[in-house]
Design an enzyme around this catalytic site. Structure first.
Site, PDB file in Angstrom:
ATOM      1  N   HIS A  49       0.705  -1.146   0.096  1.00 38.49           N
ATOM      2  CA  HIS A  49      -0.003   0.103   0.096  1.00 38.49           C
ATOM      3  C   HIS A  49       0.944   1.184   0.031  1.00 38.49           C
ATOM      4  O   HIS A  49       2.259   1.201   0.164  1.00 38.49           O
ATOM      5  CB  HIS A  49      -0.759  -0.071   1.099  1.00 38.49           C
ATOM      6  CG  HIS A  49      -0.237   0.081   2.694  1.00 38.49           C
ATOM      7  ND1 HIS A  49      -0.007  -1.214   3.223  1.00 38.49           N
ATOM      8  CD2 HIS A  49       0.332   0.882   3.215  1.00 38.49           C
ATOM      9  CE1 HIS A  49       0.634  -0.664   4.416  1.00 38.49           C
ATOM     10  NE2 HIS A  49       0.991   0.428   4.292  1.00 38.49           N
TER      11      HIS A  49
HETATM   12  C1  T46 Z   1       3.008   0.791   6.934  1.00 40.18           C
HETATM   13  C2  T46 Z   1       3.610  -0.616   7.025  1.00 40.18           C
HETATM   14  C3  T46 Z   1       5.064  -0.342   7.335  1.00 40.18           C
HETATM   15  C4  T46 Z   1      -4.672  -0.459  13.330  1.00 40.18           C
HETATM   16  O1  T46 Z   1      -5.942  -0.787  13.607  1.00 40.18           O
HETATM   17  N1  T46 Z   1      -4.060   0.620  13.701  1.00 40.18           N
HETATM   18  C5  T46 Z   1      -2.731   0.728  13.340  1.00 40.18           C
HETATM   19  O2  T46 Z   1      -1.869   1.864  13.721  1.00 40.18           O
HETATM   20  C6  T46 Z   1      -2.048   0.091  12.171  1.00 40.18           C
HETATM   21  C7  T46 Z   1      -0.864   0.185  11.628  1.00 40.18           C
HETATM   22  C8  T46 Z   1      -3.044  -0.973  11.618  1.00 40.18           C
HETATM   23  N2  T46 Z   1      -4.238  -1.209  12.115  1.00 40.18           N
HETATM   24  C9  T46 Z   1      -5.001  -2.428  11.764  1.00 40.18           C
HETATM   25  C10 T46 Z   1      -5.153  -2.301  10.291  1.00 40.18           C
HETATM   26  C11 T46 Z   1      -5.415  -3.814   9.624  1.00 40.18           C
HETATM   27  O3  T46 Z   1      -6.644  -4.430   9.939  1.00 40.18           O
HETATM   28  O4  T46 Z   1      -4.098  -3.526  11.803  1.00 40.18           O
HETATM   29  C12 T46 Z   1      -4.304  -4.652  10.607  1.00 40.18           C
HETATM   30  C13 T46 Z   1      -2.934  -4.800   9.708  1.00 40.18           C
HETATM   31  O5  T46 Z   1      -2.455  -3.526   9.241  1.00 40.18           O
HETATM   32  P1  T46 Z   1      -1.777  -3.851   7.609  1.00 40.18           P
HETATM   33  O6  T46 Z   1      -2.507  -4.888   7.079  1.00 40.18           O
HETATM   34  O7  T46 Z   1      -2.144  -2.354   7.454  1.00 40.18           O
HETATM   35  O8  T46 Z   1      -0.366  -3.861   8.177  1.00 40.18           O
HETATM   36  P2  T46 Z   1       1.068  -3.876   7.324  1.00 40.18           P
HETATM   37  O9  T46 Z   1       2.076  -4.642   7.922  1.00 40.18           O
HETATM   38  O10 T46 Z   1       0.556  -4.204   5.782  1.00 40.18           O
HETATM   39  O11 T46 Z   1       1.320  -2.310   7.214  1.00 40.18           O
HETATM   40  C14 T46 Z   1       1.707  -1.757   8.277  1.00 40.18           C
HETATM   41  C15 T46 Z   1       0.897  -0.245   8.456  1.00 40.18           C
HETATM   42  O12 T46 Z   1      -0.509  -0.533   8.227  1.00 40.18           O
HETATM   43  C16 T46 Z   1       1.374   0.733   7.331  1.00 40.18           C
HETATM   44  O13 T46 Z   1       1.089   2.091   7.669  1.00 40.18           O
HETATM   45  O14 T46 Z   1       3.316   1.686   6.393  1.00 40.18           O
HETATM   46  O15 T46 Z   1       3.090  -1.482   8.389  1.00 40.18           O
END
Ligand code: T46
Length: 132
Positions: A49
């Site tokens: 993303h």
């Molecule tokens: C990024 C990379 C480096 C929350 O509820 N609060 C939060 O602060 C974050 C970061 C995530 N979430 C929830 C959203 C999703 O349901 O946690 C779940 C996993 O998040 P995501 O799939 O976006 O995780 P990554 O590892 O793909 O990405 C994360 C960050 O979301 C993103 O901002 O830059 O790490």
């Protein structure tokens, strides 16, 4: 756009090392949120993303992973495996994290609170917006 590798301030003495990120001392924005990713699987990449406005500092405080950054025109992959080296990832940068070592802990310092509407999770949509 700011994507920049940052050498962090490290203080080493016979007891070990301490790394500091401090407002006014190289931290490029006010931190409103901190999160970390762990229990990762080497074969389970994450990210895929971009953020419309969010800026982040990313570093591995333990272990390592590859961080691929894509500004819509070119891609670069950085091996994050030094707790004293961070990457400042600016807005409108597609990111992917992969090849996690066992025990990896990826720490993120973010310029804003969590807001799903700031994410662009479709690569085609990202390309359209970043190149317009
Ligand atoms: C990024 C990379 C480096 C929350 O509820 N609060 C939060 O602060 C974050 C970061 C995530 N979430 C929830 C959203 C999703 O349901 O946690 C779940 C996993 O998040 P995501 O799939 O976006 O995780 P990554 O590892 O793909 O990405 C994360 C960050 O979301 C993103 O901002 O830059 O790490």
């Amino acid at each position: 756009m700011h994507n920049e590798i940052m050498a962090l301030k490290k203080i080493t003495d016979p007891r070990g090392s301490l790394v500091v990120l401090e407002q006014g001392q190289g931290l490029p924005f006010a931190v409103k949120r901190c999160y970390f990713i762990y229990d990762t699987k080497g074969d389970a990449p994450r990210g895929f993303h971009a953020h419309k406005t969010l800026e982040q500092i990313l570093l591995c405080v333990a272990g390592g992973c590859d961080l691929t950054l894509d500004d819509g025109k070119s891609k670069t992959t950085i091996r994050l495996d030094d707790p004293a080296t961070a990457v400042h990832v600016g807005p409108m940068t597609w990111r992917e994290m992969s090849n996690f070592t066992p025990g990896c802990v990826l720490l993120a310092l973010a310029s804003d609170v969590y807001d799903e509407s700031d994410y662009i999770r479709d690569y085609g949509e990202f390309k359209k917006q970043v190149l317009s």
